[in-house]
Structure formats: C-alpha cells, structure tokens
Enzyme design. Structure first.
Site, PDB file in Angstrom:
ATOM      1  N   ARG A  39       0.831  -1.197   0.000  1.00  0.00           N
ATOM      2  CA  ARG A  39       0.000   0.000   0.000  1.00  0.00           C
ATOM      3  C   ARG A  39       0.873   1.258   0.000  1.00  0.00           C
ATOM      4  O   ARG A  39       0.639   2.192  -0.778  1.00  0.00           O
ATOM      5  CB  ARG A  39      -0.910  -0.009   1.240  1.00  0.00           C
ATOM      6  CG  ARG A  39      -1.789   1.238   1.420  1.00  0.00           C
ATOM      7  CD  ARG A  39      -2.757   1.402   0.281  1.00  0.00           C
ATOM      8  NE  ARG A  39      -3.796   2.399   0.598  1.00  0.00           N
ATOM      9  CZ  ARG A  39      -4.536   2.994  -0.308  1.00  0.00           C
ATOM     10  NH1 ARG A  39      -4.353   2.735  -1.604  1.00  0.00           N
ATOM     11  NH2 ARG A  39      -5.464   3.858   0.050  1.00  0.00           N
ATOM     12  N   CYS A 260     -19.620  -0.500   6.678  1.00  0.00           N
ATOM     13  CA  CYS A 260     -20.321   0.422   7.580  1.00  0.00           C
ATOM     14  C   CYS A 260     -21.712  -0.073   7.961  1.00  0.00           C
ATOM     15  O   CYS A 260     -21.934  -0.525   9.069  1.00  0.00           O
ATOM     16  CB  CYS A 260     -20.406   1.810   6.935  1.00  0.00           C
ATOM     17  SG  CYS A 260     -18.816   2.648   6.825  1.00  0.00           S
ATOM     18  N   ARG A 331     -15.129  -5.377   0.753  1.00  0.00           N
ATOM     19  CA  ARG A 331     -15.322  -5.711   2.157  1.00  0.00           C
ATOM     20  C   ARG A 331     -16.778  -6.056   2.458  1.00  0.00           C
ATOM     21  O   ARG A 331     -17.682  -5.297   2.150  1.00  0.00           O
ATOM     22  CB  ARG A 331     -14.871  -4.541   3.047  1.00  0.00           C
ATOM     23  CG  ARG A 331     -13.380  -4.264   3.023  1.00  0.00           C
ATOM     24  CD  ARG A 331     -13.044  -3.021   3.819  1.00  0.00           C
ATOM     25  NE  ARG A 331     -13.685  -1.838   3.267  1.00  0.00           N
ATOM     26  CZ  ARG A 331     -13.644  -0.637   3.853  1.00  0.00           C
ATOM     27  NH1 ARG A 331     -13.015  -0.474   4.996  1.00  0.00           N
ATOM     28  NH2 ARG A 331     -14.238   0.407   3.291  1.00  0.00           N
TER      29      ARG A 331
END
Length: 424
Positions: A39, A260, A331
């Site tokens: 990353r 979320c 995700r």
C-alpha cells in the site's frame, strides 16, 4: 499548541485515512502510516487502488509523506487513527487493529500531544479501551500530558459528489479547550464545516447510529419486499405509489454489505448487551438484511425450476461482486452470500465485475472474477451491482450470452422491468 505548529500523523491509509491524509497534507506537515508495504509503495508511486484519491490530488499534497515505519511518526504532535474496526465470525466487535494502533501511538506520545480516533466504535471505546493503552505505553497522564478526541468518519466509498471536504464533520475533545482546538483543526480543511459534539461518547454514538438508522430503514423495505413477493405484487410499484406522499422515505430493497451499514449496528448492540439490554429492533433488522442473499438464491432456484431447468446443473452469470456500485471495495460484500448459496445448490458460476482487483478477490474469497463476460450459454444472469458499465449495456446484449429461456434477475433495478424476468 496552535495550527501553525501542527505536525500530523494519520495511522491507517484505507478508504478513510488516505483522503484525510491528503487534505491535511495540503496544509500541514503530514505523515501517512500503514503496515502494508504494498500500500505504501503504490502511494509513493502516486497511485491509489481504492480510487478514492486521484493521481493529481496525491501530487498536490506537497507536505504529505508515506511510511511503514512507526518511528518516523515520533516528531508528530497530532495523531489521527483511522484503522478498520470489523466484526468477527460471531458478529462481535474486533478491536485488535485499534488496540495495535493505540500501542504504536502510545509508544510515541510526548507531552502536549493529541490523539484523535476516527474508527467507528461503540460509545466508550476511545476512553475505556484506547485510553488505558495510551497511558500504559506512554507513561503520561491523560488530560495533563496528552489529550484525546473523536471525529467519526463519514466517507462514502465511490461517491464523488460527497467527498471528505464536502461532508460536515463531527468533532469532540477530552477537555473544552481541546474540543475547540480539534474542531479548529478539522475546520481548517473541511469546506462543509464542523459540528462540535458535547463529548467523545456523544460523537461515538452519533456515528454508530447514522448507519444503524439506515440499516433499519433498508431492513423494513427488505421485509416489505418479502411480503409483496408472497402477495404477488412488484415492490417497486408499491414504493412508487407510496412515494407520492411528501414525507415518505425513499429506500429500496437490496443487499446490505460493506464496512459500515452491515457492521456498525453490531457495535451498538454489543455495548447494549454488555450493559444488560437486548436491542430487539436493531437485531431484527440485522437478521432480515443478513438473510437477503439466501432469499435471492432461493428465488432464482425457483425461477429456474419453473422453466424446467435443473438448478444444480445451471450455468449462472453473476454481474457485480463489490458491495456497491462504481467502487472496487469488496469488504463484507453480500453478493458472496448469493454465490455461496448457489454453489451449494451445485450451480456453475461465473463472476463478472470490471471494478474488482482479481488478485484481491482471490485473496479475500478464493473467487475468480473476470473483467469481461467470460463465456456464454448462461441459464441465468444475476445483476447484483448497479455499476455504470452495466447500465451502459442493454438486456439484449446480455441475452446474447444466454440460452433462449434464460432468467434475468435484476436486484438493482438497472434495466427496464419489461425486459427482465424478476426484480427484488
């Protein structure tokens, strides 16, 4: 401390941390830290594979540097922690990344430093979980030697209309003076302005209920869609009719995944149960939304059976794997629930998603994903994500890849009702 002396460190450079580091890096000396070497390498090369930040924006943040070495953060005096806060297999908060980040920051703290958390948590985590770690590792005294804040992230992955600087920022601090200062720090980069919450716990709670409220609204519509399916009427028709009233809320049925909405309610319910209260409405909503993938798979099996097709021998195209449209984020994607169910039925599946990093899909789910429709002669097509690339296709384009009696099941209302065989 004042704004002119700020030296900022952002811990965690995912969908939340990187946009924040970039904005801070336009005004203040900023270091972005992440434990993932690949990353940091891509960011140093001016690329962001989450696509939240453009190459131009990265280049414009002149005062931003990236590192995997926590020792390079030692000169910082304003630490912002943006690490992920997932749930475990039992749907309980997984605070390990937050605890590790707190240990790393705690070992660097000096007198006068400020630590602000942005990771989504239940009310109390910042002061009850993170604070003791910071004190232990630093040997410093809270609210005398160092200070805390909490400012919940509101990043909406893939949304180019509502980006970090365009979304009002909730802030908080461990003393009135620190609350004002932290609010001023964020106010210096957020165009939409800030809202100073009364306490850290209030700010934590505000974040977790934002997504809990949305989760429950979607759960209601999902449950209505289950009822209307049994009644034999189209849910979209009902919603359009009801939506003619000025105060009817515009929600649609669908899969509720991502990091979320599908996760945050479990943080709140965990805290409630810890305090001896069982939240019935929130958990009921979660059960409904978590079971929608199973419902979709069962519906498709019924549709295939009605056409005399053996679901166990069916060849099915799944269009879209990401948890939402025009975003590479995999995700907690609930498309995987559908995939797993159909594989259990014995069906053969191809997954097509031009937004997905193929290596990431294999690493995360052991699933091969194609950037183009990989084959033809499909018995069924499931449209699971409303990518713009899919909207540019026509149903006739899709049917050219299918058998004459194939089932087109559109979960996202991408195509005209008359041209598909089923909708959610």
């Amino acid at each position: 401390m004042n704004l002119e002396n700020l030296k900022i460190a952002v811990i965690g450079l995912g969908y939340v941390g990187l946009p924040l580091a970039v904005e801070f890096g336009k005004k203040y000396p900023t270091i972005g830290f992440d434990v993932k070497e690949d990353r940091i390498s891509e960011l140093k090369n001016g690329k962001d594979n989450t696509l939240e930040v453009s190459d131009e924006e990265l280049a414009f943040a002149k005062s931003l540097k990236f590192t995997t070495s926590s020792s390079e953060l030692a000169d910082s005096n304003f630490y912002v922690v943006t690490v992920p806060t997932p749930i475990d297999a039992n749907k309980r908060p997984e605070l390990t990344p937050l605890e590790k980040a707190s240990k790393a920051v705690g070992s660097l703290l000096k007198k006068g430093d400020i630590v602000v958390y942005e990771s989504t948590v239940y009310p109390g985590v910042t002061e009850e979980v993170c604070l003791p770690i910071l004190e232990e590792k630093s040997g410093l005294k809270f609210n005398e030697d160092f200070y805390l804040g909490y400012s919940p992230e509101r990043i909406n992955p893939g949304d180019k209309k509502h980006q970090l600087v365009d979304i009002l920022k909730v802030t908080s601090g461990s003393t009135p003076e620190m609350a004002r200062f932290i609010d001023a720090v964020y106010g210096s980069i957020i165009k939409a302005g800030t809202y100073k919450a009364e306490s850290i716990k209030v700010a934590e709670a505000a974040k977790v209920i934002e997504n809990t409220q949305r989760d429950l609204n979607i759960a209601l519509i999902n449950e209505l869609s289950l009822i209307f399916d049994k009644v034999g009427i189209d849910t979209e028709h009902v919603l359009k009719a009801a939506g003619t009233k000025w105060n009817f809320l515009n929600f649609r049925p669908g899969l509720v995944g991502g990091h979320c909405i599908g996760v945050d309610p479990y943080y709140l319910t965990h805290k409630a149960q810890e305090l001896g209260y069982t939240p019935e409405v929130i958990l009921a909503g979660r059960r409904i939304n978590d079971n929608m993938g199973t419902h979709v798979a069962a519906n498709l099996v019924k549709l295939l059976s009605k056409r005399g097709l053996n679901p166990g021998k069916a060849k099915i195209l799944v269009m879209g794997l990401t948890f939402k449209e025009n975003c590479p984020d995999l995700r907690n994607t609930k498309v995987m629930d559908i995939v797993s169910e159909l594989v259990d039925y014995g069906a053969t599946l191809d997954v097509y998603d031009p937004w997905v990093d193929q290596e990431e899909a294999i690493a995360a789910y052991g699933l091969e994903v194609s950037s183009e429709i990989p084959s033809e002669n499909y018995d069924a097509v499931l449209v699971c994500v409303a990518h713009s690339a899919f909207k540019e296709m026509s149903v006739s384009d899709i049917r050219q890849k299918c058998k004459p009696d194939a089932v087109i099941y559109d979960l996202k209302y991408v195509y005209p009702e008359a041209e598909v065989d089923a909708r959610l």
